[in-house]
Design a protein around this motif. Sequence first.
Motif, PDB file in Angstrom:
ATOM      1  N   ASP A 285       5.301   3.935   2.339  1.00  0.00           N
ATOM      2  CA  ASP A 285       4.716   2.881   2.113  1.00  0.00           C
ATOM      3  C   ASP A 285       3.374   2.776   2.085  1.00  0.00           C
ATOM      4  O   ASP A 285       2.748   3.963   1.872  1.00  0.00           O
ATOM      5  CB  ASP A 285       5.876   2.298   3.296  1.00  0.00           C
ATOM      6  CG  ASP A 285       4.812   3.153   5.029  1.00  0.00           C
ATOM      7  OD1 ASP A 285       4.380   3.190   4.676  1.00  0.00           O
ATOM      8  OD2 ASP A 285       5.960   1.743   5.750  1.00  0.00           O
ATOM      9  N   GLY A 286       2.791   1.468   2.554  1.00  0.00           N
ATOM     10  CA  GLY A 286       1.430   1.246   2.030  1.00  0.00           C
ATOM     11  C   GLY A 286       0.751   1.862   3.159  1.00  0.00           C
ATOM     12  O   GLY A 286      -0.878   1.210   3.213  1.00  0.00           O
ATOM     13  N   GLN A 287       1.395   1.818   4.149  1.00  0.00           N
ATOM     14  CA  GLN A 287       0.127   2.855   5.717  1.00  0.00           C
ATOM     15  C   GLN A 287       1.039   4.050   5.560  1.00  0.00           C
ATOM     16  O   GLN A 287       2.019   4.009   5.906  1.00  0.00           O
ATOM     17  CB  GLN A 287      -0.343   1.720   6.181  1.00  0.00           C
ATOM     18  CG  GLN A 287       0.465   1.202   7.025  1.00  0.00           C
ATOM     19  CD  GLN A 287       0.509   0.198   8.140  1.00  0.00           C
ATOM     20  OE1 GLN A 287      -0.939  -0.843   7.496  1.00  0.00           O
ATOM     21  NE2 GLN A 287       0.515   0.073   8.908  1.00  0.00           N
TER      22      GLN A 287
ATOM     23  N   ASP B 237      -4.592   2.822   7.254  1.00  0.00           N
ATOM     24  CA  ASP B 237      -3.809   1.215   6.668  1.00  0.00           C
ATOM     25  C   ASP B 237      -4.437   0.924   5.390  1.00  0.00           C
ATOM     26  O   ASP B 237      -4.081   0.273   4.239  1.00  0.00           O
ATOM     27  CB  ASP B 237      -4.495   0.292   7.010  1.00  0.00           C
ATOM     28  CG  ASP B 237      -5.524  -0.179   7.787  1.00  0.00           C
ATOM     29  OD1 ASP B 237      -6.363   0.965   7.343  1.00  0.00           O
ATOM     30  OD2 ASP B 237      -6.442  -1.590   7.970  1.00  0.00           O
ATOM     31  N   ASP B 238      -4.665   1.591   4.849  1.00  0.00           N
ATOM     32  CA  ASP B 238      -5.633   2.364   3.652  1.00  0.00           C
ATOM     33  C   ASP B 238      -3.674   2.907   2.404  1.00  0.00           C
ATOM     34  O   ASP B 238      -3.702   3.651   2.474  1.00  0.00           O
ATOM     35  CB  ASP B 238      -6.563   3.102   3.246  1.00  0.00           C
ATOM     36  CG  ASP B 238      -6.527   4.308   1.515  1.00  0.00           C
ATOM     37  OD1 ASP B 238      -6.571   2.696   0.934  1.00  0.00           O
ATOM     38  OD2 ASP B 238      -7.813   3.873   1.536  1.00  0.00           O
ATOM     39  N   PRO B 239      -3.761   2.024   1.833  1.00  0.00           N
ATOM     40  CA  PRO B 239      -2.502   1.844   1.475  1.00  0.00           C
ATOM     41  C   PRO B 239      -2.724   3.507  -0.267  1.00  0.00           C
ATOM     42  O   PRO B 239      -1.650   3.741  -0.600  1.00  0.00           O
ATOM     43  CB  PRO B 239      -2.189   0.359   0.515  1.00  0.00           C
ATOM     44  CG  PRO B 239      -3.555  -0.167   0.240  1.00  0.00           C
ATOM     45  CD  PRO B 239      -4.248   0.494   2.100  1.00  0.00           C
ATOM     46  N   ARG B 240      -3.905   3.052  -0.734  1.00  0.00           N
ATOM     47  CA  ARG B 240      -4.013   3.920  -1.758  1.00  0.00           C
ATOM     48  C   ARG B 240      -4.013   5.051  -0.858  1.00  0.00           C
ATOM     49  O   ARG B 240      -3.522   6.814  -2.163  1.00  0.00           O
ATOM     50  CB  ARG B 240      -5.584   3.423  -2.356  1.00  0.00           C
ATOM     51  CG  ARG B 240      -5.212   2.593  -3.430  1.00  0.00           C
ATOM     52  CD  ARG B 240      -6.731   2.005  -3.922  1.00  0.00           C
ATOM     53  NE  ARG B 240      -7.265   3.039  -4.166  1.00  0.00           N
ATOM     54  CZ  ARG B 240      -7.100   3.435  -5.698  1.00  0.00           C
ATOM     55  NH1 ARG B 240      -5.941   2.016  -6.812  1.00  0.00           N
ATOM     56  NH2 ARG B 240      -7.567   3.873  -6.658  1.00  0.00           N
TER      57      ARG B 240
ATOM     58  N   SER C 133      -2.406   6.333   1.187  1.00  0.00           N
ATOM     59  CA  SER C 133      -0.709   6.866   1.995  1.00  0.00           C
ATOM     60  C   SER C 133       0.018   7.063  -0.001  1.00  0.00           C
ATOM     61  O   SER C 133       0.427   8.137   0.546  1.00  0.00           O
ATOM     62  CB  SER C 133      -0.470   5.445   1.757  1.00  0.00           C
ATOM     63  OG  SER C 133       1.393   5.650   2.721  1.00  0.00           O
TER      64      SER C 133
END
Length: 291
Positions: free
Chosen positions: A2-4, A198-201, A203
């Motif tokens: 997922d995003g993080q 919490d960095d989605p890129r 992750s």
Amino acid sequence: MDGQLDRRAELSEFLRTRRARLKPEDVGLESYGRQRRVPGLRREELAQLAGVSVAYYTRLEQGNGQNVSAEVLDAIARALRLTDAEQAHLTHLARPKQQRRRAGAARGKQPVRVALLQLLDSIDTVPAYVSGRRSEILAWNRMAAALFGDWGKLPAAERNWARLVFLNPDYRELFVDWDQKAYDMVSFLRMDAGRHPDDPRLSALVGELSVKSEEFRRLWATHDVKEKSYGVKRMRHPLVGDLTLSFETFRLVDDDEQAFVTYHAEPGSPSADALRLLASWGTDAAASLPA
């Protein structure tokens, strides 16, 4: 993925893996009992060394770092014999600071100052580049292109050290000690993940590499961390042969998420001659490389 990243899970696994690598005799404790159900120290042994209750340490290892004090983290770091980088990583996970958001950073935009770009262009005998978050390659000079390949030919999303090391087979040939390069790369990414869970890129990058590379997946599971600083790399360049180069990493004072990295050879060495040859070939050398 997922995003993080799950910070609590990261904290739990990091502590568990650090504890597992220690034996009682390593820390001056007598080993008791023939059968040990877990590798390394037991939780109660670690708690005893750190001077905290077993219940308190257990909560922390379960990912509950809320309200843990800096003094307790220091005691646990000493008991676990953490390196400076590992202790910093533990602090990032257990006591995350409110990150100051840089404009566009989460979307992947990391502008390089004009003066740095000019500096890169002015260095014509030493490979140099600027790296950013997530191991991204942000800018480079002509010599870096001659040594590593012309990154300008790649889509922006592919200008990433982790992707190149694990997904581009030509980099296995370039780095003589590829296993060490791969280990270092994952350790740097782990450090970045502790700062920015919490960095989605980031992750997404970890998820992609975990799916596409068994080696990355294995190394990621070790939870090892380190900061990029300085060292020596041995390379086998397709045009000039073997090179032994020292690298130095300079973190920018105004943006510690960017680093200025240089490679140089010992004066008078065959590697220095090889770099001069690469410099004389310039763009022709870069054009001959796969990147």
